[in-house]
Design a protein around this motif. Structure first.
Motif, PDB file in Angstrom:
ATOM      1  N   THR A  40      13.272   4.234  -1.306  1.00 38.65           N
ATOM      2  CA  THR A  40      12.985   2.794  -1.377  1.00 38.65           C
ATOM      3  C   THR A  40      11.987   2.413  -0.284  1.00 38.65           C
ATOM      4  N   VAL A  41      11.175   1.406  -0.607  1.00 40.39           N
ATOM      5  CA  VAL A  41      10.283   0.774   0.364  1.00 40.39           C
ATOM      6  C   VAL A  41      10.674  -0.700   0.421  1.00 40.39           C
ATOM      7  N   THR A  66      -6.022  -1.507   9.362  1.00 41.79           N
ATOM      8  CA  THR A  66      -4.872  -1.071  10.161  1.00 41.79           C
ATOM      9  C   THR A  66      -3.634  -0.910   9.282  1.00 41.79           C
ATOM     10  N   ASN A  67      -3.426  -1.855   8.348  1.00 45.82           N
ATOM     11  CA  ASN A  67      -2.290  -1.762   7.428  1.00 45.82           C
ATOM     12  C   ASN A  67      -2.372  -0.503   6.571  1.00 45.82           C
ATOM     13  N   ALA A  68      -3.573  -0.193   6.077  1.00 45.94           N
ATOM     14  CA  ALA A  68      -3.766   1.008   5.256  1.00 45.94           C
ATOM     15  C   ALA A  68      -3.483   2.270   6.066  1.00 45.94           C
ATOM     16  N   LEU A  69      -3.922   2.266   7.320  1.00 49.41           N
ATOM     17  CA  LEU A  69      -3.704   3.421   8.201  1.00 49.41           C
ATOM     18  C   LEU A  69      -2.209   3.599   8.482  1.00 49.41           C
ATOM     19  N   ALA A 117      -0.010   6.920   7.542  1.00 45.70           N
ATOM     20  CA  ALA A 117       0.776   7.675   8.521  1.00 45.70           C
ATOM     21  C   ALA A 117       2.208   7.876   8.040  1.00 45.70           C
ATOM     22  N   MET A 118       2.804   6.825   7.463  1.00 45.71           N
ATOM     23  CA  MET A 118       4.183   6.928   6.976  1.00 45.71           C
ATOM     24  C   MET A 118       4.273   7.875   5.783  1.00 45.71           C
ATOM     25  N   ILE A 151       0.850  -1.202   0.000  1.00 45.22           N
ATOM     26  CA  ILE A 151       0.000   0.000   0.000  1.00 45.22           C
ATOM     27  C   ILE A 151       0.883   1.249   0.000  1.00 45.22           C
ATOM     28  N   LEU A 152       1.910   1.247   0.848  1.00 47.24           N
ATOM     29  CA  LEU A 152       2.817   2.397   0.923  1.00 47.24           C
ATOM     30  C   LEU A 152       3.537   2.620  -0.401  1.00 47.24           C
TER      31      LEU A 152
END
Length: 451
Positions: A163-164, A276-279, A283-284, A128-129
């Motif tokens: 990078t991610v 929660t993962n999307a949130l 945030a990042m 997602i990020l």
């Protein structure tokens, strides 16, 4: 080691999800890439189609003759046994041999690095990020542990400055990374074959978290016992998702931060864990400076990841979902998502345990999680890198389960048993080779229900 001086990259275990992302990366920057894997899969076939040479026999004669010690990097996965002939060939001749995590560390060291850690949720959160950053125009490359549906790849972008990466706790791999912004999605006991006990795992996560000196750049799920910026759904936290509702099969929700409220965000992956993962990704990305508009647009357009609550069939009278879950907490998350979407529907779960050691360590947990489903079919344990442990079998889990409709079946008999069920919601679960059975299961289900 200077990667610019490397012409050839040879992968031992190239078909692994993390290894293949690195193989794609090196191919994209013009290196000669080839490698070995013990099994042919859909993923290895995709790599071959992209121009990467792969073989499936541990034979030193299959190593390309132009791969000299001076110009070749060898990348190995921790799953490779120490008796592997090709690995020993390279070691004896003093080639540069590195673990996947060490190479990720080298690649990301000179970039602005986002590192996503946690025993569950790494792949979804990092995907997602990566999608948010790529869609917002960031100069990013994302190395992922799953195939993202939007790109049909586990590599997003070809940026040079950002990078991610998934920060994998297995074998303490994440300690090789140099993160600028990081998160920890969860910190459950796992990989006890490596760590021994949960205290050792927590100590390793603490060491990883301490790589971020400014704790405003470290994001943690509310229940994670570390210092950082907290993230939670329907609980008080620094980033809080609330007013959650389901509209047309998607989540719609608001987010409260320390300084603002972001309203009416849309996200399509089911389950509170995915919200929660999307949130966490939101945030990042916000901390990096991504706009609310770009974040909202990317969350809405994110299609998901193969084998992460991946819909194979989504008809009115038949739903088939496939998921990579291999820990009791992850199975619980699947059950929560399914019952939220399909309340009072009968559910058939097919589970393939992954590793003898994990099955032994979490046998009670697996039995408790699987007992929630109406019907369960168990495949034999997928051994991966391990040899059998006496008394640890799928029948051992079966005997601990409370539900009536349960059975251990062979792969050969699996489809016949699935078609006997009256359940209209079917889910395959596991991190072994059960994923290779999914296309056939889907095909046979569709044929059966058309009759």
């Amino acid at each position: 080691m200077n990667l610019n001086q490397i012409h050839n990259v040879y992968f031992i275990g190239i078909g692994g999800i993390g290894m293949s992302a690195l193989a794609r990366y090196f191919k994209s920057i013009g290196k000669n890439v080839s490698g070995y894997d013990k099994t042919e899969t859909e993923l290895t076939n995709e790599l071959i189609e992209s121009g990467i040479d792969i073989h499936y026999k541990d034979d030193i004669g299959l190593i390309p003759i132009e791969y000299y010690v001076e110009n070749t990097l060898v990348v190995i996965t921790p799953a490779v046994p120490t008796t592997h002939s090709q690995w020993n060939y390279f070691l004896e001749r003093e080639y540069v041999v590195k673990k996947r995590a060490e190479i990720l560390g080298l690649i990301t060291k000179d970039t602005f690095c986002f590192a996503v850690a946690g025993t569950h949720g790494k792949t979804t959160t990092s995907s997602i990020l990566g999608h948010i950053l790529y869609e917002s125009g960031a100069d990013v490359t994302s190395f992922l542990g799953g195939i993202v549906e939007n790109y049909n790849s586990n590599l997003i972008g070809n940026g040079k400055t950002v990078t991610v990466v998934e920060a994998d706790e297995f074998d303490r791999s994440f300690l090789h990374l140099y993160p600028n912004i990081a998160c920890v999605t969860s910190m459950d006991a796992d990989h006890l074959d490596i760590y021994g006990d949960s205290q050792a795992i927590e100590a390793s996560f603490l060491e990883f978290a301490n790589k971020i000196s400014d704790k405003r750049q470290l994001f943690i799920a509310k229940n994670v016992n570390l210092e950082g910026v907290t993230v939670a759904v329907n609980e008080n936290a620094d980033y809080k998702a609330y007013n959650v509702r389901i509209e047309n099969g998607n989540y719609v929700f608001d987010v409260q931060t320390s300084s603002e409220i972001i309203s009416d965000l849309q996200f399509g992956l089911p389950g509170k864990h995915n919200l929660t993962n999307a949130l966490m990704a939101l945030a990042m990305a916000k901390t990096f400076g991504t706009s609310n508009e770009d974040i909202a647009s990317a969350l809405k357009s994110f299609k998901g990841i193969k084998r992460r609550f991946s819909y194979q069939i989504k008809e009115k009278n038949l739903v088939y979902i496939d998921d990579y879950a291999h820990h009791p907490t992850e199975i619980d998350a699947i059950f929560q998502a399914i019952t939220e979407l399909y309340p009072s529907q009968k559910v058939l779960a097919i589970f393939q345990p992954h590793l003898f050691s994990r099955t032994r360590d979490f046998g009670e947990g697996f039995a408790k999680s699987l007992s929630k489903f109406d019907e369960v079919l168990l495949l034999d344990i997928y051994p991966a890198r391990e040899i059998p442990i006496k008394g640890i079998t799928s029948n051992w889990i079966l005997d601990k389960m409370k539900n009536e409709a349960k059975k251990v079946v062979s792969k050969q008999d699996l489809i016949e048993e699935i078609l006997k069920s009256e359940a209209k919601i079917i889910v395959t679960i596991g991190a072994g080779d059960i994923g290779e059975l999914v296309p056939k299961i889907k095909k046979e289900l569709l044929n059966f229900y058309k009759k």
